[in-house]
Scaffold this motif. Sequence first.
Motif, PDB file in Angstrom:
ATOM      1  N   VAL A   1      -3.054   0.804  35.634  1.00 17.57           N
ATOM      2  CA  VAL A   1      -1.874   0.424  34.851  1.00 17.57           C
ATOM      3  C   VAL A   1      -0.934   1.624  34.839  1.00 17.57           C
ATOM      4  O   VAL A   1      -1.334   2.736  34.485  1.00 17.57           O
ATOM      5  N   GLY A   2       0.311   1.387  35.234  1.00 14.94           N
ATOM      6  CA  GLY A   2       1.307   2.451  35.259  1.00 14.94           C
ATOM      7  C   GLY A   2       2.593   1.933  35.852  1.00 14.94           C
ATOM      8  O   GLY A   2       2.864   0.726  35.847  1.00 14.94           O
TER       9      GLY A   2
ATOM     10  N   ALA B   1       9.427   3.272  31.908  1.00 12.95           N
ATOM     11  CA  ALA B   1       9.572   2.113  32.801  1.00 12.95           C
ATOM     12  C   ALA B   1       8.526   1.075  32.413  1.00 12.95           C
ATOM     13  O   ALA B   1       7.520   1.398  31.776  1.00 12.95           O
ATOM     14  N   PRO B   2       8.752  -0.194  32.785  1.00 20.87           N
ATOM     15  CA  PRO B   2       7.773  -1.238  32.457  1.00 20.87           C
ATOM     16  C   PRO B   2       6.424  -0.980  33.125  1.00 20.87           C
ATOM     17  O   PRO B   2       6.350  -0.559  34.277  1.00 20.87           O
ATOM     18  N   MET B   3       5.355  -1.229  32.376  1.00 20.03           N
ATOM     19  CA  MET B   3       4.003  -1.044  32.904  1.00 20.03           C
ATOM     20  C   MET B   3       3.637  -2.177  33.861  1.00 20.03           C
ATOM     21  O   MET B   3       3.948  -3.336  33.613  1.00 20.03           O
ATOM     22  N   GLU B   4       2.959  -1.798  34.939  1.00 16.41           N
ATOM     23  CA  GLU B   4       2.476  -2.754  35.926  1.00 16.41           C
ATOM     24  C   GLU B   4       0.978  -2.582  36.112  1.00 16.41           C
ATOM     25  O   GLU B   4       0.450  -1.489  35.938  1.00 16.41           O
TER      26      GLU B   4
ATOM     27  N   LEU C   1      -3.841  -1.305  27.072  1.00 19.63           N
ATOM     28  CA  LEU C   1      -2.614  -0.947  27.763  1.00 19.63           C
ATOM     29  C   LEU C   1      -2.375  -1.981  28.860  1.00 19.63           C
ATOM     30  O   LEU C   1      -2.695  -1.771  30.024  1.00 19.63           O
ATOM     31  N   PRO C   2      -1.833  -3.118  28.496  1.00 11.71           N
ATOM     32  CA  PRO C   2      -1.614  -4.174  29.488  1.00 11.71           C
ATOM     33  C   PRO C   2      -0.414  -3.860  30.374  1.00 11.71           C
ATOM     34  O   PRO C   2       0.466  -3.081  30.005  1.00 11.71           O
TER      35      PRO C   2
ATOM     36  N   GLU D   1      -6.773  -0.890  29.797  1.00 11.00           N
ATOM     37  CA  GLU D   1      -6.909   0.058  28.693  1.00 11.00           C
ATOM     38  C   GLU D   1      -6.357   1.414  29.113  1.00 11.00           C
ATOM     39  O   GLU D   1      -6.146   1.668  30.300  1.00 11.00           O
ATOM     40  N   VAL D   2      -6.125   2.298  28.149  1.00 12.01           N
ATOM     41  CA  VAL D   2      -5.689   3.647  28.487  1.00 12.01           C
ATOM     42  C   VAL D   2      -6.774   4.337  29.314  1.00 12.01           C
ATOM     43  O   VAL D   2      -7.945   3.948  29.284  1.00 12.01           O
TER      44      VAL D   2
END
Length: 322
Positions: A150-151, A128-131, A55-56, A216-217
């Motif tokens: 990541v979120g 929304a875009p992941m950061e 999960l990048p 990663e998740v």
Amino acid sequence: MLIRIPTPHAPRPSEITPRTTYLTRRAALAGLGLAAAAPQVLAQTTPGGGRLARLPGQRSTAAGAVVLDKPTAYADATSYNNFYEFGTDKSDPAERAHTLKPRPWTVAVEGECARPGRYDLDTLLRLAPMEERVYRLRCVEGWSMVIPWVGYPLAELIRKAEPTGKARFVEFTSLADRAQMPGLRSGVLDWPYVEGLRMDEARHPLALLAFGMYGEVLPNQNGAPVRIVLPWKYGFKSAKSLVRIRFVEKQPRSSWEQSAPQEYGFYSNVNPHVAHPRWSQATERRIGEDGLFARKRPTLMFNGYEAQVGQLYAGMDLKKHF
């Protein structure tokens, strides 16, 4: 109640970096000048476990979103946890959370908002875009970590829900399923786990709706599949395994505040000047720094995020509103 802090659980052999890989990476980082390295280099020193889905996220540019502290090793961050739904020992979540089923999953958005609804996990992931954000995490018990999350900002979901003028607070509820969570059989708290924020806190750019860590998740023991991360507050404020977000007019009563109001306040901001009734908050032990006997480091006001969040509490008596 007594909170036990056992010796950190030892990593599995599969989680230990081979010596040749470690030496190669160390030499490369030395050549780059790690002390003055960009945050991207620091984050690359502690990859994920490699067993979960990738999960990048794009590196965040928000003020305070990426600290230069060395990230905690993945093995430590995923084996030394507070997640009482799986037990009160730090090793319990890693040992027992395999029973959690993070899919299928839905989060209900309710209360004082124009657009309530139920969001499945895939819808939330696309909202929304992941950061990637590298945050310090400070636990009320006196230990800390540095984790690449990541979120995306919680404000994105709040905007989608369109809260009404009556919505002054946000209440978060975690999953409480006895079939998946053996810790619920204990009476340590009244389940389900509930937390809350003032609306301006929830909308702050640093308040994160997190779906992953270390690229990663989220592992089950760290709050899969979706949780809140609030880096300027003690770790228990960051509710895990969310199933409901509710906009309310009156201040919600959080689980720890209900259980022990003399020890846990609603705000729970990291504050070295306000001691817990049973221990000081002036110093902390960074997990992974040579074990239990490492020299403690000073705790920073608002966990080092005072420049970003201090204005939220201007004029407040932080000893009274702890």
